[in-house]
Design a protein around this motif. Structure first.
Motif, short mmCIF file in Angstrom:
data_model
loop_
_atom_site.label_atom_id
_atom_site.label_comp_id
_atom_site.label_asym_id
_atom_site.label_seq_id
_atom_site.Cartn_x
_atom_site.Cartn_y
_atom_site.Cartn_z
N LYS A 75 0.83 -1.21 0.00
CA LYS A 75 0.00 0.00 0.00
C LYS A 75 0.87 1.26 0.00
N VAL A 76 1.93 1.26 0.80
CA VAL A 76 2.82 2.42 0.86
C VAL A 76 3.48 2.65 -0.49
N PHE A 77 3.93 1.57 -1.15
CA PHE A 77 4.59 1.72 -2.44
C PHE A 77 3.61 2.20 -3.51
N ALA A 78 2.37 1.67 -3.45
CA ALA A 78 1.36 2.09 -4.43
C ALA A 78 1.04 3.57 -4.29
N LYS A 79 1.15 4.08 -3.06
CA LYS A 79 0.81 5.49 -2.82
C LYS A 79 1.97 6.43 -3.13
N LYS A 80 3.18 6.06 -2.66
CA LYS A 80 4.33 6.97 -2.78
C LYS A 80 5.25 6.62 -3.94
N HIS A 81 5.30 5.37 -4.28
CA HIS A 81 6.09 4.90 -5.41
C HIS A 81 7.53 5.41 -5.38
N SER A 82 8.22 5.07 -4.32
CA SER A 82 9.60 5.50 -4.15
C SER A 82 10.51 4.93 -5.23
N LYS A 83 11.36 5.80 -5.80
CA LYS A 83 12.30 5.35 -6.82
C LYS A 83 13.43 4.52 -6.21
N LYS A 84 13.53 4.51 -4.89
CA LYS A 84 14.56 3.71 -4.22
C LYS A 84 14.18 2.23 -4.20
N GLY A 85 12.94 1.92 -4.59
CA GLY A 85 12.50 0.53 -4.62
C GLY A 85 11.33 0.29 -3.70
N LYS A 86 10.77 -0.89 -3.81
CA LYS A 86 9.61 -1.25 -3.02
C LYS A 86 10.01 -1.88 -1.68
N PHE A 87 11.11 -2.65 -1.68
CA PHE A 87 11.47 -3.42 -0.50
C PHE A 87 12.77 -2.97 0.17
N ARG A 88 13.75 -2.53 -0.63
CA ARG A 88 15.05 -2.22 -0.05
C ARG A 88 14.99 -1.10 1.00
N HIS A 215 13.48 -5.19 -11.12
CA HIS A 215 12.28 -4.67 -11.77
C HIS A 215 11.86 -3.40 -11.03
N VAL A 216 12.27 -2.27 -11.53
CA VAL A 216 12.00 -0.99 -10.86
C VAL A 216 10.92 -0.24 -11.62
N THR A 217 9.81 0.03 -10.98
CA THR A 217 8.70 0.74 -11.61
C THR A 217 8.82 2.23 -11.34
N ASP A 218 8.79 3.03 -12.39
CA ASP A 218 8.97 4.47 -12.24
C ASP A 218 7.68 5.23 -12.00
N ALA A 219 6.55 4.60 -12.35
CA ALA A 219 5.26 5.28 -12.17
C ALA A 219 4.21 4.25 -11.83
N PRO A 220 3.17 4.62 -11.12
CA PRO A 220 2.15 3.66 -10.72
C PRO A 220 1.53 2.98 -11.92
N SER A 221 1.39 1.64 -11.81
CA SER A 221 0.72 0.90 -12.86
C SER A 221 -0.78 1.07 -12.71
N GLU A 222 -1.50 0.68 -13.73
CA GLU A 222 -2.95 0.82 -13.70
C GLU A 222 -3.53 0.07 -12.53
N GLY A 223 -4.28 0.75 -11.72
CA GLY A 223 -4.93 0.10 -10.59
C GLY A 223 -4.08 0.04 -9.34
N SER A 224 -2.80 0.45 -9.44
CA SER A 224 -1.94 0.33 -8.27
C SER A 224 -2.36 1.26 -7.15
N ASP A 225 -3.05 2.38 -7.50
CA ASP A 225 -3.48 3.30 -6.46
C ASP A 225 -4.66 2.76 -5.68
N SER A 226 -5.20 1.62 -6.12
CA SER A 226 -6.34 1.03 -5.43
C SER A 226 -5.96 -0.20 -4.62
N VAL A 227 -4.65 -0.33 -4.34
CA VAL A 227 -4.21 -1.45 -3.51
C VAL A 227 -4.85 -1.34 -2.13
N LYS A 228 -5.49 -2.42 -1.69
CA LYS A 228 -6.20 -2.43 -0.41
C LYS A 228 -5.71 -3.59 0.44
#
Length: 469
Positions: A75-88, A215-228
């Protein structure tokens, strides 16, 4: 559409770095097994009834915080989408917290007495488990962010297996020596906890430094802002590979913990040679090392799921044959030891290599839902493993009473001895078969489905490649 960058090829540095993750985590977590009970009872002098109640609450917390932490990371990654990565980023935050909270757990409660000590102990354990989960979930989820193929998943799973093996051995060498030198004292546990925390922290940081999210995502994918947080409920409904893994997690951990909890009764009461258990451990470790070296090569050729499924059915057959033989013949302890070690060795392949299948289930989930929720999936899979561990351990203890086991008796009744054989050999055979059934009839990633997953992945990467030209 998200722009995704992929670095090609795992390096040896990646594999060693990934191994360092479980090595560092296990440096602290290993002491939360048999060793910690002596700390509770002999140093803190916690009443066994009170301790049992606290253990129940802690186990519930341990089970719940895995999927919650995973969902939070998604949820945090879907909202902020840090370029530093999702897990690191989570690895960097949690590693020092794990070390500090672990040292606190082994030291601070010793300065208090009575009810105050129990309250302090309770929250120290809650604190450590929370931070450990904050490290363990992204560490495990990193596999899916690093691997693309069955071969890569198997290589990283094998690396994690080596790291786990070493991380469990070192603390069990350090702490017994300190207890032998200082006795059951707060000093011994404080020194041991601090040493293990420091070593663990170093390896956790090496894990952070030597791994990367390929696999580094630079922008939210479709539907990623609706992660619940409730997305995981839909995953159970639509993601059959994930469901198969959850069934496997419950079955394989139940088998593991029933066998480990009651192993002494088999060797001591049925076979009359409890000393043979040491030799069984000595035989089991080389088998595990061989599996970790050989299985990735086999999986790269025949497929990871197929390799695991084959090992499970071999293990189940060995357990069934061993049980049948023990019901009609006086099986010598050495024969039991060799056959059971071999059966456990084949079953352990699924334990070492299951992390690669989690990565594939994550890829499948992204294809069918449009959401890449590694944290939620990995955390919930960990929850099913916790359920299996709890059921296996608790049911095994209760079953001893059901079969009429008499503690301290010179000999047990024939019915009790048969009951021990059923619990230690037949029950594992059935639960290993349950894991095989999950992969044979529930898992649905066939070559055709895998081709569709590859096409889906290529369709996501195409816009990124075009944008870079």
């Amino acid at each position: 559409m998200a722009k995704e960058k992929t670095q090609s090829g795992l390096t040896m540095k990646h594999k060693i770095g990934y191994a360092c993750g479980d090595l560092g985590g296990c440096m602290t977590f290993a002491l939360m097994g048999a060793i910690v009970t002596r700390y509770y009872t002999n140093v803190l002098q916690v009443n066994t009834v009170v301790l049992a109640t606290m253990l129940l609450v802690w186990n519930v917390w341990d089970a719940v915080n895995d999927p919650l932490m995973g969902a939070l990371m998604d949820k945090v990654f879907a909202k902020k989408h840090s370029k530093k990565g999702k897990f690191r980023p989570w690895l960097l935050r949690s590693a020092p917290c794990v070390a500090i909270s672990f040292i606190i757990f082994w030291t601070v409660p010793t300065y208090f007495k009575g009810v105050t000590m129990l309250v302090v102990l309770f929250f120290c354990k809650i604190l450590y488990e929370g931070f450990y989960t904050m490290f363990n979930i992204p560490m495990g989820s990193m596999l899916s962010a690093m691997a693309d193929t069955d071969g890569e998943r198997a290589s990283l799973s094998s690396a994690r297996g080596f790291g786990s093996m070493i991380g469990n051995i070192i603390p069990m060498m350090i702490m017994p020596q300190l207890l032998a030198k200082f006795g059951d004292t707060s000093k011994a546990f404080a020194i041991g906890g601090t040493i293990c925390a420091a070593i663990g922290f170093v390896f956790c940081m090496l894990h952070y430094a030597w791994t990367e999210e390929r696999h580094v995502t630079d922008a939210p994918s479709e539907g990623s802002d609706s992660v619940k947080f409730t997305d995981i409920l839909n995953v159970f409904r639509v993601n059959r590979p994930f469901l198969a893994l959850c069934i496997h997690g419950i079955c394989i951990c139940t088998m593991q913990y029933v066998g480990s909890t009651l192993g002494t009764y088999m060797y001591g009461d049925v076979l009359g040679n409890i000393g043979m258990m040491s030799l069984a451990s000595a035989v089991g470790m080389p088998l595990g090392i061989v599996a970790l070296i050989v299985v990735p090569k086999i999986a790269d050729k025949f497929g990871l799921e197929r390799t695991i499924r084959t090992c499970l059915i071999i293990s189940s057959v060995l357990y069934f044959v061993l049980f049948g033989a023990m019901m009609v013949l006086p099986v010598p302890a050495v024969v039991y030891m060799l056959v059971s070690a071999l059966a456990m060795g084949f079953a352990s392949v699924s334990i070492y290599m299951q992390w690669g299948l989690v990565g594939e289930a994550i890829d499948y989930n992204e294809m069918i839902t449009g959401k890449r929720t590694e944290g939620s999936i990995y955390g919930t899979f960990n929850l099913t493993r916790r359920i299996g561990q709890t059921v296996g351990n608790s049911a095994a203890v209760l079953a001893l009473g059901w079969i009429g086991y008499q503690a301290g008796a010179a000999t047990q009744t024939a019915g009790t001895l048969t009951g021990i054989k059923v619990l230690v050999v037949l029950v594992p055979a059935i639960f290993v078969l349950g894991s095989w059934i999950a992969f044979r009839f529930v898992w649905n990633i066939t070559p055709d489905v895998r081709a569709k997953m590859a096409a889906f992945k290529a369709s996501k990467e195409a816009p990124a490649a075009a944008a870079e030209e």
